[in-house]
Design a protein around this motif. Structure first.
Motif, PDB file in Angstrom:
ATOM      1  N   UNK A  50       1.313  21.011  28.983  1.00 30.70           N
ATOM      2  CA  UNK A  50       1.485  19.621  29.259  1.00 30.70           C
ATOM      3  C   UNK A  50       2.629  19.060  28.949  1.00 30.70           C
ATOM      4  N   UNK A  51       3.049  18.244  29.820  1.00 27.89           N
ATOM      5  CA  UNK A  51       4.603  17.514  29.522  1.00 27.89           C
ATOM      6  C   UNK A  51       4.331  16.558  28.605  1.00 27.89           C
ATOM      7  N   UNK A  52       3.248  15.798  28.716  1.00 30.52           N
ATOM      8  CA  UNK A  52       2.916  14.803  27.708  1.00 30.52           C
ATOM      9  C   UNK A  52       1.430  14.458  27.433  1.00 30.52           C
ATOM     10  N   UNK A  53       1.519  13.878  26.431  1.00 28.70           N
ATOM     11  CA  UNK A  53      -0.208  13.477  26.094  1.00 28.70           C
ATOM     12  C   UNK A  53       0.026  12.194  25.868  1.00 28.70           C
ATOM     13  N   UNK A  54      -1.792  11.568  26.366  1.00 31.98           N
ATOM     14  CA  UNK A  54      -2.063   9.873  25.857  1.00 31.98           C
ATOM     15  C   UNK A  54      -3.410  10.193  25.093  1.00 31.98           C
ATOM     16  N   UNK A  55      -3.349   9.691  24.068  1.00 33.37           N
ATOM     17  CA  UNK A  55      -4.401   9.465  23.369  1.00 33.37           C
ATOM     18  C   UNK A  55      -5.021   8.064  23.766  1.00 33.37           C
ATOM     19  N   UNK A  56      -6.064   8.164  24.565  1.00 27.05           N
ATOM     20  CA  UNK A  56      -6.704   6.997  25.231  1.00 27.05           C
ATOM     21  C   UNK A  56      -7.697   6.081  24.161  1.00 27.05           C
ATOM     22  N   UNK A  57      -7.927   4.968  24.737  1.00 26.35           N
ATOM     23  CA  UNK A  57      -8.953   4.272  24.085  1.00 26.35           C
ATOM     24  C   UNK A  57     -10.420   4.778  23.925  1.00 26.35           C
ATOM     25  N   UNK A  58     -11.340   4.334  22.905  1.00 24.97           N
ATOM     26  CA  UNK A  58     -12.311   4.838  22.857  1.00 24.97           C
ATOM     27  C   UNK A  58     -13.093   5.598  21.500  1.00 24.97           C
ATOM     28  N   UNK A  59     -12.452   4.631  20.476  1.00 24.29           N
ATOM     29  CA  UNK A  59     -12.715   5.269  18.791  1.00 24.29           C
ATOM     30  C   UNK A  59     -14.173   4.626  18.881  1.00 24.29           C
ATOM     31  N   UNK A  60     -15.047   5.350  17.718  1.00 27.71           N
ATOM     32  CA  UNK A  60     -14.703   6.732  17.267  1.00 27.71           C
ATOM     33  C   UNK A  60     -14.715   7.682  18.091  1.00 27.71           C
ATOM     34  N   UNK A  61     -13.784   8.619  18.107  1.00 26.00           N
ATOM     35  CA  UNK A  61     -13.654   9.886  18.928  1.00 26.00           C
ATOM     36  C   UNK A  61     -15.065  10.938  18.638  1.00 26.00           C
ATOM     37  N   UNK A  62     -15.409  11.527  19.250  1.00 26.02           N
ATOM     38  CA  UNK A  62     -16.589  12.478  18.936  1.00 26.02           C
ATOM     39  C   UNK A  62     -16.153  13.616  18.191  1.00 26.02           C
ATOM     40  N   UNK A  63     -14.805  13.819  18.125  1.00 28.65           N
ATOM     41  CA  UNK A  63     -14.122  15.111  17.528  1.00 28.65           C
ATOM     42  C   UNK A  63     -12.914  14.326  16.809  1.00 28.65           C
ATOM     43  N   UNK A  64     -13.051  13.725  15.530  1.00 28.04           N
ATOM     44  CA  UNK A  64     -12.047  13.048  14.861  1.00 28.04           C
ATOM     45  C   UNK A  64     -10.900  13.978  14.247  1.00 28.04           C
ATOM     46  N   UNK A  65     -11.646  15.208  13.787  1.00 27.70           N
ATOM     47  CA  UNK A  65     -10.546  15.929  13.015  1.00 27.70           C
ATOM     48  C   UNK A  65      -9.527  16.559  14.152  1.00 27.70           C
ATOM     49  N   UNK A  66      -9.969  17.026  15.438  1.00 24.16           N
ATOM     50  CA  UNK A  66      -9.401  17.518  16.694  1.00 24.16           C
ATOM     51  C   UNK A  66      -8.388  16.417  16.725  1.00 24.16           C
ATOM     52  N   UNK A  67      -8.669  15.267  16.787  1.00 25.88           N
ATOM     53  CA  UNK A  67      -7.637  14.069  17.247  1.00 25.88           C
ATOM     54  C   UNK A  67      -6.503  13.976  16.382  1.00 25.88           C
ATOM     55  N   UNK A  68      -6.895  13.966  14.891  1.00 24.76           N
ATOM     56  CA  UNK A  68      -5.878  13.986  13.965  1.00 24.76           C
ATOM     57  C   UNK A  68      -5.081  14.997  13.960  1.00 24.76           C
ATOM     58  N   UNK A  69      -5.650  16.381  14.238  1.00 25.89           N
ATOM     59  CA  UNK A  69      -4.764  17.615  14.425  1.00 25.89           C
ATOM     60  C   UNK A  69      -3.765  17.344  15.670  1.00 25.89           C
ATOM     61  N   UNK A  70      -4.247  16.814  16.872  1.00 27.37           N
ATOM     62  CA  UNK A  70      -3.492  16.657  18.001  1.00 27.37           C
ATOM     63  C   UNK A  70      -2.509  15.713  17.905  1.00 27.37           C
ATOM     64  N   UNK A  71      -2.682  14.680  17.042  1.00 28.33           N
ATOM     65  CA  UNK A  71      -1.515  13.530  16.745  1.00 28.33           C
ATOM     66  C   UNK A  71      -0.656  14.245  15.795  1.00 28.33           C
ATOM     67  N   UNK A  72      -0.883  15.074  14.883  1.00 30.33           N
ATOM     68  CA  UNK A  72       0.210  15.625  13.888  1.00 30.33           C
ATOM     69  C   UNK A  72       1.009  16.596  14.715  1.00 30.33           C
ATOM     70  N   UNK A  73       0.426  17.334  15.538  1.00 32.80           N
ATOM     71  CA  UNK A  73       1.364  18.223  16.500  1.00 32.80           C
ATOM     72  C   UNK A  73       2.145  17.453  17.220  1.00 32.80           C
ATOM     73  N   UNK A  74       1.454  16.306  18.132  1.00 32.96           N
ATOM     74  CA  UNK A  74       2.445  15.686  19.075  1.00 32.96           C
ATOM     75  C   UNK A  74       3.647  15.136  18.170  1.00 32.96           C
ATOM     76  N   UNK A  75       3.598  14.603  16.974  1.00 25.27           N
ATOM     77  CA  UNK A  75       4.430  13.858  16.344  1.00 25.27           C
ATOM     78  C   UNK A  75       5.642  15.129  15.528  1.00 25.27           C
ATOM     79  N   UNK A  76       5.116  16.070  15.350  1.00 25.45           N
ATOM     80  CA  UNK A  76       5.949  17.191  14.750  1.00 25.45           C
ATOM     81  C   UNK A  76       6.544  17.883  15.773  1.00 25.45           C
TER      82      UNK A  76
END
Length: 229
Positions: free
Chosen positions: A56-82
């Motif tokens: 994908x050329x870009x990602x959007x973490x959309x509203x709707x917390x708490x997410x069903x897979x918090x660990x996956x979300x945090x890993x994705x955030x770190x990857x997008x940032x780095x």
């Protein structure tokens, strides 16, 4: 010929969520304005490990917390940032981006979100006044990516949230590459961006709601422009 791009909408879709109703038309309105052919794939958080986000050329973490897979979300955030992947976060996406940054950049291992973690350091805490289905004025830092996207220093925006940045930590959060670039009229944090990233913008407000009135979201336009390179 139109440029074709793929973007990932990460979150657990709910048909009754106003923001989730608004996001697909927000993307398509922006795509039409930019003359882009945009394919937007909605990825439920439990399915994150089944997708290669490099596709994908870009990602959007959309509203709707708490997410069903918090660990996956945090890993994705770190990857997008780095990785420098163009990133947009709204509402829950903003809240989780703050926690991820506090943990992995500032080294606050106990940084926590009050909605999901009763212990730890609440960098995301209950709001003094609920913003569920509320709207209000927000101001933007001159010269910031958000201000440039809007072409203005103020806007009226909608919300659906009960949590935001804990004011006790606002100053400490903005000591490295994170800049606070949007506030409400009381001075509470409403948007951030990273100075060392091609495009990493997150807001507590939901700019995508503009699409429900057939209006463009300046942030979605800026995000797609970054995705198109």
């Amino acid at each position: 010929m139109m440029m074709s791009i793929r973007v990932a909408l990460i979150g657990d879709y709910r048909a009754d969520a106003v923001a989730h109703q608004a996001i697909p038309p927000a993307v398509q309105l922006a795509a039409k304005t930019l003359s882009l052919d945009v394919s937007a794939d909605w990825i439920a958080t439990p399915e994150l490990d089944q997708h290669n986000l490099n596709d994908y050329q870009a990602i959007w973490l959309v509203p709707g917390s708490p997410y069903l897979n918090d660990a996956g979300v945090f890993a994705t955030l770190r990857w997008a940032r780095e990785s420098g992947k163009p990133f947009l976060g709204s509402c829950g996406g903003f809240q989780y981006a703050i926690v991820e940054y506090a943990r992995n950049v500032l080294g606050w291992e106990d940084a926590a979100h009050a909605e999901t973690d009763p212990g730890g350091r609440w960098v995301i805490a209950p709001l003094a006044c609920s913003l569920v289905e509320q709207h209000g004025s927000v101001t933007f830092q001159p010269g910031s990516r958000i201000a440039k996207a809007y072409g203005a220093l103020q806007s009226d925006e909608g919300y659906h949230c009960n949590y935001g940045v804990n004011a006790e930590f606002s100053a400490a959060l903005a000591t490295q590459n994170l800049q606070i670039t949007s506030w409400d009229l009381d001075g509470d944090v409403r948007g951030i961006e990273l100075t060392d990233h091609p495009f990493f913008v997150a807001t507590l407000f939901q700019s995508e709601r503009a699409a429900l009135q057939n209006r463009l979201s300046p942030l979605v336009i800026a995000w797609l422009q970054a995705a198109a390179g």
